[in-house]
Motif scaffolding. Sequence first.
Motif, mmCIF file in Angstrom:
data_model
loop_
_atom_site.group_PDB
_atom_site.id
_atom_site.type_symbol
_atom_site.label_atom_id
_atom_site.label_comp_id
_atom_site.label_asym_id
_atom_site.label_seq_id
_atom_site.Cartn_x
_atom_site.Cartn_y
_atom_site.Cartn_z
ATOM 1 N N LEU A 50 -15.813 21.061 6.897
ATOM 2 C CA LEU A 50 -15.958 19.902 7.784
ATOM 3 C C LEU A 50 -17.293 19.923 8.524
ATOM 4 C CD1 LEU A 50 -12.357 20.079 8.916
ATOM 5 C CD2 LEU A 50 -13.258 18.425 7.336
ATOM 6 N N VAL A 51 -17.623 20.949 9.169
ATOM 7 C CA VAL A 51 -19.026 20.718 9.872
ATOM 8 C C VAL A 51 -20.135 20.448 8.847
ATOM 9 C CG1 VAL A 51 -20.574 22.255 11.159
ATOM 10 C CG2 VAL A 51 -18.446 22.493 11.670
ATOM 11 N N GLU A 52 -20.434 20.978 7.664
ATOM 12 C CA GLU A 52 -21.154 20.815 6.807
ATOM 13 C C GLU A 52 -21.234 19.301 6.264
ATOM 14 O OE1 GLU A 52 -24.304 22.323 4.809
ATOM 15 O OE2 GLU A 52 -24.226 22.253 6.938
ATOM 16 N N HIS A 53 -19.900 19.040 6.012
ATOM 17 C CA HIS A 53 -19.512 17.379 5.428
ATOM 18 C C HIS A 53 -20.174 16.526 6.638
ATOM 19 C CE1 HIS A 53 -17.957 14.177 3.720
ATOM 20 N NE2 HIS A 53 -17.116 13.942 4.736
ATOM 21 N N ILE A 54 -19.750 16.728 7.877
ATOM 22 C CA ILE A 54 -20.406 16.101 8.875
ATOM 23 C C ILE A 54 -21.790 15.748 8.956
ATOM 24 C CG2 ILE A 54 -20.525 15.715 11.367
ATOM 25 C CD1 ILE A 54 -17.374 16.790 11.486
ATOM 26 N N ARG A 55 -22.381 17.156 8.810
ATOM 27 C CA ARG A 55 -23.987 17.327 8.693
ATOM 28 C C ARG A 55 -24.767 16.473 7.672
ATOM 29 N NH1 ARG A 55 -27.962 19.102 6.243
ATOM 30 N NH2 ARG A 55 -26.405 20.276 4.755
ATOM 31 N N ILE A 56 -24.126 16.485 6.268
ATOM 32 C CA ILE A 56 -24.808 16.119 5.255
ATOM 33 C C ILE A 56 -24.356 14.435 5.368
ATOM 34 C CG2 ILE A 56 -24.248 15.738 2.645
ATOM 35 C CD1 ILE A 56 -23.444 18.723 2.712
ATOM 36 N N THR A 57 -23.298 14.100 5.758
ATOM 37 C CA THR A 57 -23.032 12.702 5.690
ATOM 38 C C THR A 57 -23.939 12.018 6.684
ATOM 39 O OG1 THR A 57 -20.694 13.031 5.152
ATOM 40 C CG2 THR A 57 -21.201 10.735 5.897
ATOM 41 N N GLN A 58 -24.069 12.473 8.000
ATOM 42 C CA GLN A 58 -24.914 12.108 9.107
ATOM 43 C C GLN A 58 -26.277 11.715 8.619
ATOM 44 O OE1 GLN A 58 -24.457 12.298 13.482
ATOM 45 N NE2 GLN A 58 -26.101 13.983 12.787
ATOM 46 N N ALA A 59 -26.630 13.139 7.927
ATOM 47 C CA ALA A 59 -28.240 12.957 7.418
ATOM 48 C C ALA A 59 -28.380 11.812 6.391
ATOM 49 C CB ALA A 59 -28.493 14.317 6.735
ATOM 50 N N ASP A 60 -27.330 11.777 5.621
ATOM 51 C CA ASP A 60 -27.477 10.686 4.376
ATOM 52 C C ASP A 60 -27.658 9.427 5.266
ATOM 53 O OD1 ASP A 60 -27.137 9.447 2.143
ATOM 54 O OD2 ASP A 60 -25.180 8.859 2.384
ATOM 55 N N ILE A 61 -26.845 8.944 6.227
ATOM 56 C CA ILE A 61 -26.899 7.624 6.712
ATOM 57 C C ILE A 61 -28.001 7.469 7.662
ATOM 58 C CG2 ILE A 61 -25.728 6.458 8.682
ATOM 59 C CD1 ILE A 61 -23.033 7.678 7.854
ATOM 60 N N TYR A 79 -21.795 15.640 -0.793
ATOM 61 C CA TYR A 79 -21.295 15.724 0.307
ATOM 62 C C TYR A 79 -20.329 16.675 1.067
ATOM 63 C CZ TYR A 79 -23.117 10.786 0.274
ATOM 64 O OH TYR A 79 -23.922 9.913 0.096
ATOM 65 N N TRP A 80 -20.272 17.906 0.156
ATOM 66 C CA TRP A 80 -19.330 18.906 0.746
ATOM 67 C C TRP A 80 -20.086 20.094 0.454
ATOM 68 C CZ3 TRP A 80 -15.262 18.346 3.588
ATOM 69 C CH2 TRP A 80 -14.721 17.101 3.777
ATOM 70 N N PRO A 81 -19.937 21.248 1.099
ATOM 71 C CA PRO A 81 -20.852 22.476 0.705
ATOM 72 C C PRO A 81 -19.870 23.067 -0.417
ATOM 73 C CG PRO A 81 -19.197 22.743 2.811
ATOM 74 C CD PRO A 81 -19.331 21.177 2.529
ATOM 75 N N LYS A 82 -20.545 23.911 -1.250
ATOM 76 C CA LYS A 82 -19.913 24.780 -1.968
ATOM 77 C C LYS A 82 -18.906 25.741 -1.898
ATOM 78 C CE LYS A 82 -22.778 22.448 -5.443
ATOM 79 N NZ LYS A 82 -22.596 20.969 -4.844
ATOM 80 N N THR A 83 -19.230 26.313 -0.771
ATOM 81 C CA THR A 83 -18.558 27.557 -0.277
ATOM 82 C C THR A 83 -17.709 27.149 0.703
ATOM 83 O OG1 THR A 83 -20.261 28.529 1.280
ATOM 84 C CG2 THR A 83 -20.158 29.124 -0.919
ATOM 85 N N ALA A 84 -16.619 27.805 1.193
ATOM 86 C CA ALA A 84 -15.732 27.742 2.538
ATOM 87 C C ALA A 84 -16.192 28.286 3.513
ATOM 88 C CB ALA A 84 -14.339 28.149 2.192
ATOM 89 N N VAL A 85 -17.035 29.153 3.197
ATOM 90 C CA VAL A 85 -17.366 30.280 4.465
ATOM 91 C C VAL A 85 -19.181 30.036 4.564
ATOM 92 C CG1 VAL A 85 -17.687 32.699 5.279
ATOM 93 C CG2 VAL A 85 -15.860 31.836 3.954
#
Length: 158
Positions: A50-61, A79-85
């Motif tokens: 979720l944190v990485e998804h927020i980062r990636i999406t915000q950077a995209d915007i 928009y989502w990281p490949k790993t859970a950890v």
Amino acid sequence: MNIKKEIIKTLKDLLLKAHAHVSFAEAVKGLPAELRGVVPDGLPYSIWQLVEHIRITQADILEFSRDADYKSPRWPEGYWPKTAVPANDHVWQKSLDQIKADTHAFIELLEAPEADLFQPFPYGDGQHLFREAVLIADHTSYHTGEIIAIRRLLNAWK
């Protein structure tokens, strides 16, 4: 009253402060490292994802809002990281730091003297700075709620 200044102040507050909900910074504060990558039963992702998804999406915007030639990642996999950890503490902190830096970079776009908050970008399909600011706030708030829900499931919330 200067309406543009008031709108920008309101958007900054929306992006930076907690009003009727917990802020993103508060939601991740003090999260034990060993829980960052836990995917609770019945849920599709970890707090790290979720944190990485927020980062990636915000950077995209952000990049879309300031660069007509920018190309967004492929949806949804981009928009989502490949790993859970997260790989380590440094990667976790780097993601948190980037979210904060990109939030401030977007605010700089809003505060630029030449910024027209409601003028559609000459590219895209009608997006403008006001819409993109609200999109960042809405998206981050949505996933912040999920972070708190996961923390509650993991008995890691107040």
